[in-house]
Write a protein that holds these residues in place. Structure first.
Motif, mmCIF file in Angstrom:
data_model
loop_
_atom_site.group_PDB
_atom_site.id
_atom_site.type_symbol
_atom_site.label_atom_id
_atom_site.label_comp_id
_atom_site.label_asym_id
_atom_site.label_seq_id
_atom_site.Cartn_x
_atom_site.Cartn_y
_atom_site.Cartn_z
ATOM 1 N N LEU A 70 48.396 73.632 51.734
ATOM 2 C CA LEU A 70 48.258 74.234 50.415
ATOM 3 C C LEU A 70 48.709 73.299 49.289
ATOM 4 O O LEU A 70 48.542 73.622 48.126
ATOM 5 N N ALA A 71 49.299 72.159 49.632
ATOM 6 C CA ALA A 71 49.819 71.242 48.614
ATOM 7 C C ALA A 71 48.703 70.394 48.026
ATOM 8 O O ALA A 71 47.691 70.130 48.678
ATOM 9 N N GLU A 72 48.910 69.969 46.798
ATOM 10 C CA GLU A 72 47.966 69.062 46.145
ATOM 11 C C GLU A 72 48.525 67.652 46.253
ATOM 12 O O GLU A 72 49.603 67.352 45.764
ATOM 13 N N ASP A 73 47.793 66.774 46.941
ATOM 14 C CA ASP A 73 48.235 65.393 47.090
ATOM 15 C C ASP A 73 48.077 64.638 45.779
ATOM 16 O O ASP A 73 47.225 64.969 44.951
ATOM 17 N N LYS A 74 48.897 63.610 45.604
ATOM 18 C CA LYS A 74 48.840 62.796 44.385
ATOM 19 C C LYS A 74 47.524 62.048 44.309
ATOM 20 O O LYS A 74 46.863 61.819 45.311
ATOM 21 N N ALA A 75 47.178 61.623 43.105
ATOM 22 C CA ALA A 75 45.898 60.969 42.868
ATOM 23 C C ALA A 75 45.907 59.485 43.234
ATOM 24 O O ALA A 75 44.863 58.869 43.303
ATOM 25 N N GLU A 76 47.076 58.896 43.460
ATOM 26 C CA GLU A 76 47.137 57.469 43.731
ATOM 27 C C GLU A 76 46.552 57.125 45.096
ATOM 28 O O GLU A 76 46.837 57.776 46.077
ATOM 29 N N ALA A 77 45.754 56.074 45.129
ATOM 30 C CA ALA A 77 45.197 55.570 46.384
ATOM 31 C C ALA A 77 44.889 54.090 46.208
ATOM 32 O O ALA A 77 44.693 53.603 45.092
ATOM 33 N N SER A 78 44.847 53.389 47.317
ATOM 34 C CA SER A 78 44.511 51.973 47.318
ATOM 35 C C SER A 78 43.433 51.752 48.363
ATOM 36 O O SER A 78 43.414 52.432 49.395
ATOM 37 N N ILE A 79 42.537 50.800 48.123
ATOM 38 C CA ILE A 79 41.429 50.557 49.049
ATOM 39 C C ILE A 79 41.288 49.062 49.319
ATOM 40 O O ILE A 79 41.524 48.236 48.440
ATOM 41 N N SER A 80 40.915 48.762 50.546
ATOM 42 C CA SER A 80 40.602 47.402 50.947
ATOM 43 C C SER A 80 39.474 47.483 51.966
ATOM 44 O O SER A 80 39.650 48.071 53.028
ATOM 45 N N CYS A 81 38.327 46.932 51.632
ATOM 46 C CA CYS A 81 37.180 46.967 52.537
ATOM 47 C C CYS A 81 36.962 45.563 53.097
ATOM 48 O O CYS A 81 37.109 44.577 52.381
ATOM 49 N N ARG A 82 36.603 45.501 54.375
ATOM 50 C CA ARG A 82 36.446 44.224 55.049
ATOM 51 C C ARG A 82 35.225 44.222 55.954
ATOM 52 O O ARG A 82 34.816 45.257 56.466
ATOM 53 N N GLN A 83 34.691 43.026 56.162
ATOM 54 C CA GLN A 83 33.649 42.836 57.151
ATOM 55 C C GLN A 83 34.330 42.822 58.512
ATOM 56 O O GLN A 83 35.237 42.034 58.748
ATOM 57 N N VAL A 84 33.913 43.723 59.406
ATOM 58 C CA VAL A 84 34.529 43.831 60.720
ATOM 59 C C VAL A 84 33.530 43.511 61.837
ATOM 60 O O VAL A 84 33.857 43.639 63.014
ATOM 61 N N GLY A 85 32.338 43.128 61.462
ATOM 62 C CA GLY A 85 31.278 42.784 62.412
ATOM 63 C C GLY A 85 30.101 42.240 61.639
ATOM 64 O O GLY A 85 30.177 42.024 60.422
ATOM 65 N N ALA A 86 29.006 42.024 62.333
ATOM 66 C CA ALA A 86 27.794 41.544 61.664
ATOM 67 C C ALA A 86 27.306 42.616 60.689
ATOM 68 O O ALA A 86 27.190 43.787 61.058
ATOM 69 N N ILE A 87 27.040 42.226 59.454
ATOM 70 C CA ILE A 87 26.575 43.185 58.446
ATOM 71 C C ILE A 87 25.071 43.363 58.580
ATOM 72 O O ILE A 87 24.315 42.392 58.631
ATOM 73 N N SER A 88 24.658 44.639 58.638
ATOM 74 C CA SER A 88 23.235 44.961 58.681
ATOM 75 C C SER A 88 23.002 46.280 57.959
ATOM 76 O O SER A 88 23.920 47.072 57.769
ATOM 77 N N PHE A 89 21.752 46.481 57.564
ATOM 78 C CA PHE A 89 21.364 47.658 56.782
ATOM 79 C C PHE A 89 20.187 48.329 57.458
ATOM 80 O O PHE A 89 19.200 47.675 57.773
ATOM 81 N N ASP A 90 20.305 49.653 57.696
ATOM 82 C CA ASP A 90 19.191 50.404 58.267
ATOM 83 C C ASP A 90 18.145 50.730 57.210
ATOM 84 O O ASP A 90 16.956 50.759 57.495
ATOM 85 N N LYS A 91 18.614 50.983 55.982
ATOM 86 C CA LYS A 91 17.738 51.388 54.886
ATOM 87 C C LYS A 91 18.186 50.677 53.613
ATOM 88 O O LYS A 91 19.333 50.263 53.502
#
Length: 156
Positions: A70-91
Motif C-alpha cells: 500500500l506504500a508509495e515508493d519514491k520517484a528516484e531511480a537510476s538506469i544503466s543499459c548495456r549490450q549483453v549479447g549480439a544486438i539484433s532487431f526483429d522489427k
C-alpha cells in the motif's frame, strides 16, 4: 473496504511490457514491523532489441504499508543499459517508445522507461522517470547503448 475494491484495478494498471528480474537489494532503513526500506536493483531485457538489458535501481518503501503493497515508493531511480549479447532487431523501431512500466504505488504512480533512437549516432537511448495521474516528477536518469555501424537500427 473501498481500498479492496480498487485493488483489482491497480493490478491491471501495473501490468508491464517486460518482466523485471530482481538482481538484489540493500536495506537502507530498519523497520521493526514489516520489511525494511530498500534499494532494489532489477534487470529488464528490451523486448524489441535482443542483446540489450537495462538495470534499474530504485527505492522500495518498507514498513507495514510497504509489506502490504500500500506504500508509495519514491520517484528516484537510476538506469544503466548495456549490450549483453549480439544486438539484433526483429522489427523496425519507433523513434520513441515506452518499453517498460512498473507500478510504484497502489494507484496511478509508475516508473517508466522510454527508448529513443539517435539515428545519426546509431545509438539507443533509454530514459527512466516516474509519473502520477496528476503530477509526475522531473527526476530522471538516462543511459545510451551505441550499436555497431554495421548493424543499422531499423526505423518505422
Amino acid at each position: 473496504m473501498k481500498l479492496l475494491k480498487l485493488l483489482p484495478i491497480s493490478l491491471l494498471l501495473s501490468v508491464s511490457y517486460a518482466h523485471a528480474q530482481k538482481i538484489g537489494s540493500v536495506d537502507t532503513v530498519f523497520k521493526l514491523i514489516g520489511p525494511d526500506h530498500k534499494i532494489v536493483v532489477e534487470a529488464y531485457d528490451d523486448p524489441k532489441v535482443k542483446g540489450v538489458t537495462c538495470y534499474v535501481s530504485r527505492a522500495k518503501t518498507g514498513g507495514i504499508k510497504g509489506g502490504l503493497g500500500l506504500a508509495e515508493d519514491k520517484a528516484e531511480a537510476s538506469i544503466s543499459c548495456r549490450q549483453v549479447g549480439a544486438i539484433s532487431f526483429d522489427k523496425p523501431l519507433k523513434q520513441q517508445e515506452e518499453v517498460f512500466s512498473q507500478s510504484l504505488s497502489i494507484l496511478f504512480k509508475k516508473l517508466r522507461i522510454v527508448r529513443m533512437v539517435d539515428v545519426e549516432r546509431n545509438t539507443l537511448v533509454y530514459l527512466t522517470y516516474s509519473d502520477k495521474l496528476i503530477e509526475g516528477s522531473p527526476q530522471n536518469s538516462v543511459t545510451a547503448v551505441p550499436v555497431d555501424r554495421q548493424t543499422p537500427i531499423p526505423m518505422k
